[in-house]
Write an enzyme that holds these catalytic residues in place. Structure first.
Site, PDB file in Angstrom:
ATOM      1  N   HIS A  68      82.326 107.677 -17.194  1.00 42.20           N
ATOM      2  CA  HIS A  68      83.389 108.629 -17.535  1.00 42.20           C
ATOM      3  C   HIS A  68      84.476 107.971 -18.364  1.00 42.20           C
ATOM      4  CE1 HIS A  68      84.792 106.939 -13.601  1.00 42.20           C
ATOM      5  NE2 HIS A  68      85.976 106.975 -14.161  1.00 42.20           N
ATOM      6  N   HIS A 119      91.469 104.840 -18.725  1.00 44.13           N
ATOM      7  CA  HIS A 119      90.420 103.828 -18.620  1.00 44.13           C
ATOM      8  C   HIS A 119      89.066 104.432 -19.000  1.00 44.13           C
ATOM      9  CE1 HIS A 119      90.240 105.563 -14.444  1.00 44.13           C
ATOM     10  NE2 HIS A 119      88.933 105.376 -14.579  1.00 44.13           N
ATOM     11  N   GLU A 170      86.694 100.111 -15.996  1.00 50.69           N
ATOM     12  CA  GLU A 170      86.206 100.258 -14.628  1.00 50.69           C
ATOM     13  C   GLU A 170      84.697 100.026 -14.638  1.00 50.69           C
ATOM     14  OE1 GLU A 170      86.637 104.272 -13.108  1.00 50.69           O
ATOM     15  OE2 GLU A 170      86.430 103.614 -11.034  1.00 50.69           O
TER      16      GLU A 170
HETATM   17 CO    CO Z   1      87.527 106.095 -13.132  1.00 48.31          CO
END
Ligand code: CO
Length: 134
Positions: free
Chosen positions: A7, A79, A130
């Site tokens: 994502h 992020h 991440e």
């Molecule tokens: Co995330």
């Protein structure tokens, strides 16, 4: 080592407006808001055919998103998340190659219920990364 883009997370000052824009203007499939008190955020997932967009909105007094929105009042990309097969192998490789793992260095359970780590943006061209064990 990294796999799919899981994502892209966007910090948003107005969650309802963000959802309405992605649903009504972009025609995306927008999920329901989920409070994540452990992470200090309310999240909404937007499902795309090849990945997801994650809206992040501050929840509670000391949300990590609040400071970001102070610096970026209109919102912004917070992020990006890449999938890895094994979070501990990924963590060790990051440490070996000199990248800084944020926090204690131990994986936490992320917004999707899976182990995640965050890598210092200064080690990744200004982008908070991440890693999520898929
Ligand atoms: Co995330």
């Amino acid at each position: 080592m990294i796999g799919r883009l899981n994502h892209v997370a966007i910090a948003v000052p107005d969650l309802d407006a963000a959802c309405a824009q992605y649903r009504d203007a972009l025609g995306a499939s927008v999920g329901a808001p989920q409070d994540e008190p452990d992470h200090g955020v309310t999240v909404v997932f937007v499902e795309l055919p090849n990945t997801k967009i994650e809206f992040l909105h501050p929840l509670g007094a000391d949300s990590p998103i609040a400071a970001f929105l102070e610096k970026n009042p209109a919102g912004g990309i917070h992020h990006i998340c890449y999938e890895v097969d094994d979070i501990l192998t990924a963590r060790d490789r990051m440490v070996e190659t000199g990248a800084r793992v944020l926090g204690s260095g131990e994986p936490k359970i992320g917004a999707h219920g899976k182990p995640v780590l965050f890598l210092h943006p200064k080690d990744f061209m200004g982008t908070l990364v991440e890693l999520e064990q898929a």
